[in-house]
Scaffold this motif. Structure first.
Motif, PDB file in Angstrom:
ATOM      1  N   GLU A 136       0.832  -1.193   0.000  1.00  0.00           N
ATOM      2  CA  GLU A 136       0.000   0.000   0.000  1.00  0.00           C
ATOM      3  C   GLU A 136       0.875   1.255   0.000  1.00  0.00           C
ATOM      4  OE1 GLU A 136      -3.991   1.623   2.332  1.00  0.00           O
ATOM      5  OE2 GLU A 136      -2.601   0.268   3.322  1.00  0.00           O
ATOM      6  N   GLY A 137       2.157   1.051   0.141  1.00  0.00           N
ATOM      7  CA  GLY A 137       3.102   2.157   0.144  1.00  0.00           C
ATOM      8  C   GLY A 137       3.906   2.187  -1.138  1.00  0.00           C
ATOM      9  N   VAL A 138       5.242   2.196  -0.999  1.00  0.00           N
ATOM     10  CA  VAL A 138       6.143   2.239  -2.152  1.00  0.00           C
ATOM     11  C   VAL A 138       7.201   1.158  -2.003  1.00  0.00           C
ATOM     12  CG1 VAL A 138       7.872   3.596  -3.386  1.00  0.00           C
ATOM     13  CG2 VAL A 138       5.819   4.719  -2.516  1.00  0.00           C
ATOM     14  N   ILE A 139       7.347   0.323  -3.022  1.00  0.00           N
ATOM     15  CA  ILE A 139       8.461  -0.626  -3.100  1.00  0.00           C
ATOM     16  C   ILE A 139       9.249  -0.300  -4.359  1.00  0.00           C
ATOM     17  CG2 ILE A 139       9.173  -3.023  -3.285  1.00  0.00           C
ATOM     18  CD1 ILE A 139       6.600  -3.862  -1.928  1.00  0.00           C
ATOM     19  N   HIS A 140      10.527   0.017  -4.166  1.00  0.00           N
ATOM     20  CA  HIS A 140      11.410   0.283  -5.302  1.00  0.00           C
ATOM     21  C   HIS A 140      12.548  -0.725  -5.256  1.00  0.00           C
ATOM     22  CE1 HIS A 140      14.832   2.259  -7.390  1.00  0.00           C
ATOM     23  NE2 HIS A 140      13.888   2.531  -8.258  1.00  0.00           N
ATOM     24  N   VAL A 141      12.675  -1.524  -6.310  1.00  0.00           N
ATOM     25  CA  VAL A 141      13.688  -2.578  -6.367  1.00  0.00           C
ATOM     26  C   VAL A 141      14.577  -2.316  -7.580  1.00  0.00           C
ATOM     27  CG1 VAL A 141      14.107  -5.054  -6.472  1.00  0.00           C
ATOM     28  CG2 VAL A 141      12.088  -4.199  -5.287  1.00  0.00           C
ATOM     29  N   ALA A 142      15.878  -2.233  -7.341  1.00  0.00           N
ATOM     30  CA  ALA A 142      16.806  -1.914  -8.432  1.00  0.00           C
ATOM     31  C   ALA A 142      16.903  -3.049  -9.447  1.00  0.00           C
ATOM     32  CB  ALA A 142      18.185  -1.595  -7.862  1.00  0.00           C
ATOM     33  N   GLU A 143      16.739  -4.288  -8.967  1.00  0.00           N
ATOM     34  CA  GLU A 143      16.865  -5.431  -9.868  1.00  0.00           C
ATOM     35  C   GLU A 143      15.504  -6.118 -10.054  1.00  0.00           C
ATOM     36  OE1 GLU A 143      20.217  -7.919  -8.919  1.00  0.00           O
ATOM     37  OE2 GLU A 143      21.473  -6.198  -8.412  1.00  0.00           O
ATOM     38  N   GLU A 144      15.433  -7.418  -9.858  1.00  0.00           N
ATOM     39  CA  GLU A 144      14.217  -8.172 -10.186  1.00  0.00           C
ATOM     40  C   GLU A 144      13.366  -8.465  -8.962  1.00  0.00           C
ATOM     41  OE1 GLU A 144      13.511 -12.789 -11.194  1.00  0.00           O
ATOM     42  OE2 GLU A 144      14.569 -11.736 -12.799  1.00  0.00           O
ATOM     43  N   VAL A 145      12.039  -8.441  -9.169  1.00  0.00           N
ATOM     44  CA  VAL A 145      11.085  -8.914  -8.164  1.00  0.00           C
ATOM     45  C   VAL A 145      10.524 -10.245  -8.638  1.00  0.00           C
ATOM     46  CG1 VAL A 145       8.856  -8.525  -7.060  1.00  0.00           C
ATOM     47  CG2 VAL A 145      10.428  -6.614  -7.387  1.00  0.00           C
ATOM     48  N   SER A 146      10.587 -11.259  -7.784  1.00  0.00           N
ATOM     49  CA  SER A 146      10.033 -12.574  -8.092  1.00  0.00           C
ATOM     50  C   SER A 146       9.098 -12.967  -6.965  1.00  0.00           C
ATOM     51  CB  SER A 146      11.163 -13.605  -8.231  1.00  0.00           C
ATOM     52  OG  SER A 146      10.638 -14.901  -8.439  1.00  0.00           O
ATOM     53  N   ALA A 147       7.809 -13.197  -7.288  1.00  0.00           N
ATOM     54  CA  ALA A 147       6.815 -13.544  -6.263  1.00  0.00           C
ATOM     55  C   ALA A 147       5.668 -14.296  -6.912  1.00  0.00           C
ATOM     56  CB  ALA A 147       6.288 -12.286  -5.577  1.00  0.00           C
ATOM     57  N   ASP A 148       5.075 -15.233  -6.169  1.00  0.00           N
ATOM     58  CA  ASP A 148       3.916 -15.949  -6.686  1.00  0.00           C
ATOM     59  C   ASP A 148       2.723 -15.013  -6.810  1.00  0.00           C
ATOM     60  OD1 ASP A 148       5.385 -18.263  -6.752  1.00  0.00           O
ATOM     61  OD2 ASP A 148       4.625 -19.037  -4.847  1.00  0.00           O
ATOM     62  N   SER A 149       2.471 -14.237  -5.754  1.00  0.00           N
ATOM     63  CA  SER A 149       1.310 -13.350  -5.716  1.00  0.00           C
ATOM     64  C   SER A 149       1.746 -11.930  -5.376  1.00  0.00           C
ATOM     65  CB  SER A 149       0.310 -13.846  -4.659  1.00  0.00           C
ATOM     66  OG  SER A 149      -0.748 -12.915  -4.490  1.00  0.00           O
ATOM     67  N   ILE A 150       1.325 -10.972  -6.209  1.00  0.00           N
ATOM     68  CA  ILE A 150       1.635  -9.560  -5.976  1.00  0.00           C
ATOM     69  C   ILE A 150       0.334  -8.769  -6.052  1.00  0.00           C
ATOM     70  CG2 ILE A 150       2.829  -7.514  -6.829  1.00  0.00           C
ATOM     71  CD1 ILE A 150       4.939  -9.387  -8.029  1.00  0.00           C
ATOM     72  N   LYS A 151       0.007  -8.098  -4.952  1.00  0.00           N
ATOM     73  CA  LYS A 151      -1.155  -7.219  -4.908  1.00  0.00           C
ATOM     74  C   LYS A 151      -0.686  -5.869  -4.392  1.00  0.00           C
ATOM     75  CE  LYS A 151      -4.647 -10.827  -4.106  1.00  0.00           C
ATOM     76  NZ  LYS A 151      -3.765 -12.013  -4.063  1.00  0.00           N
ATOM     77  N   ALA A 152      -0.601  -4.887  -5.288  1.00  0.00           N
ATOM     78  CA  ALA A 152      -0.066  -3.579  -4.925  1.00  0.00           C
ATOM     79  C   ALA A 152      -1.065  -2.485  -5.260  1.00  0.00           C
ATOM     80  CB  ALA A 152       1.248  -3.323  -5.658  1.00  0.00           C
ATOM     81  N   ARG A 153      -1.409  -1.715  -4.241  1.00  0.00           N
ATOM     82  CA  ARG A 153      -2.221  -0.518  -4.452  1.00  0.00           C
ATOM     83  C   ARG A 153      -1.449   0.736  -4.080  1.00  0.00           C
ATOM     84  NH1 ARG A 153      -7.159  -0.473  -6.198  1.00  0.00           N
ATOM     85  NH2 ARG A 153      -8.238  -2.448  -6.442  1.00  0.00           N
ATOM     86  N   GLY A 154      -0.156   0.578  -3.981  1.00  0.00           N
ATOM     87  CA  GLY A 154       0.720   1.718  -3.824  1.00  0.00           C
ATOM     88  C   GLY A 154       1.513   1.846  -5.106  1.00  0.00           C
ATOM     89  N   ALA A 155       2.843   1.824  -4.985  1.00  0.00           N
ATOM     90  CA  ALA A 155       3.700   1.848  -6.168  1.00  0.00           C
ATOM     91  C   ALA A 155       4.719   0.732  -6.043  1.00  0.00           C
ATOM     92  CB  ALA A 155       4.402   3.192  -6.292  1.00  0.00           C
ATOM     93  N   LEU A 156       4.815  -0.077  -7.063  1.00  0.00           N
ATOM     94  CA  LEU A 156       5.812  -1.147  -7.121  1.00  0.00           C
ATOM     95  C   LEU A 156       6.581  -0.970  -8.420  1.00  0.00           C
ATOM     96  CD1 LEU A 156       7.190  -3.769  -6.296  1.00  0.00           C
ATOM     97  CD2 LEU A 156       5.239  -5.026  -7.220  1.00  0.00           C
ATOM     98  N   VAL A 157       7.855  -0.636  -8.281  1.00  0.00           N
ATOM     99  CA  VAL A 157       8.688  -0.389  -9.456  1.00  0.00           C
ATOM    100  C   VAL A 157       9.963  -1.211  -9.337  1.00  0.00           C
ATOM    101  CG1 VAL A 157       9.950   1.335 -10.793  1.00  0.00           C
ATOM    102  CG2 VAL A 157       7.798   1.953  -9.713  1.00  0.00           C
ATOM    103  N   ALA A 158      10.325  -1.901 -10.415  1.00  0.00           N
ATOM    104  CA  ALA A 158      11.536  -2.716 -10.435  1.00  0.00           C
ATOM    105  C   ALA A 158      12.020  -2.826 -11.872  1.00  0.00           C
ATOM    106  CB  ALA A 158      11.260  -4.105  -9.861  1.00  0.00           C
TER     107      ALA A 158
END
Length: 247
Positions: A136-158
């Motif tokens: 619900e906030g901000v996730i900033h990842v410089a490289e790769e995001v790997s996940a089975d389930s992703i539910k984002a109502r904030g900002a997810l950038v990678a």
């Protein structure tokens, strides 16, 4: 519209359940920390660690790690539960079964977890591997995001986001958006079986069933199942054997 409302309901239910459980855990941890010696870092029983003031540590293994103050860490962290409500500056990798961040976490390394719940800001200089993300906030990842389930109502950038189910509805609160405006950039690749995006900028989106929602900017979509594109979205090249959905 109905699917959007259902997605919001699903997200809120998951978020509420996580908050209720977390509230009880934080209350118990804080009570134990307060009783153990005031401001500063307090090592509790059974490998639990509580930070209320300003503390420097050098990595380690913990059962629970609760950060309400400012914690500067110079090594790798391994914990069953990592809870950040203050500021956590970490120069090493993190491995945590349950990672919750309602404050600010600056991590100069990789993160591996079973679940990640972010209501504040998590800035990860390495890669993020987890089973489940609720943001619900901000996730900033410089490289790769790997996940089975992703539910984002904030900002997810990678650089790349890969998973089974990916739902990103960029609805960042105004204060967080002001702070992170320069870092919220274009995602190189989003690849998953089920994808739903709102207000997302990406170069390539690849998957089976894809919904490109309002205000998205996508350079290329490769779809092998059903594809929906909102009239307000901007999409360049479209490839793959797919059927177009009208709603």
């Amino acid at each position: 519209m109905n699917e959007n409302r259902e997605s919001k309901k699903e997200f809120k239910e998951a978020r509420t359940a996580a908050k209720v459980e977390r509230k009880v855990q934080r209350k118990n941890m804080k009570k134990r920390g307060k009783g153990a010696g005031g401001i500063g870092s307090v090592e509790l029983h059974e490998g639990s660690y509580y930070v209320e003031g300003i503390t420097n540590i050098f990595g380690g293994e913990f059962k629970e790690m609760y950060i309400e103050g400012i914690c500067n860490n110079k090594g790798a962290i391994k914990a069953e539960k990592l809870d950040v409500e203050g500021i956590f500056n970490c120069e090493g990798a993190i491995e945590a079964d349950d990672f919750y961040c309602a404050g600010t976490a600056n991590i100069n390394g990789d993160v591996r977890s079973k679940s990640m719940n972010v209501e504040g800001i998590a800035d990860i200089k390495g890669k993020l591997e987890t089973t489940s993300i609720i943001c619900e906030g901000v996730i900033h990842v410089a490289e790769e995001v790997s996940a089975d389930s992703i539910k984002a109502r904030g900002a997810l950038v990678a650089r790349e986001i890969v998973g089974d189910e990916v739902k990103i509805f960029s609805e960042v609160r105004r204060g967080l958006l002001f702070i992170w405006r320069k870092k919220l950039g274009v995602i190189d690749l989003i690849e998953a079986t089920q994808i739903e995006l709102h207000r997302v900028r990406a170069k390539v989106v690849s998957g089976q069933n894809i919904r490109i929602g309002p205000k998205c900017e996508i350079e290329k979509v490769d779809c092998s199942g059903t594809l929906f594109i909102d009239p307000t979205a901007r999409v360049g090249e479209i490839t793959g054997t797919h059927e177009r959905a009208l709603s």
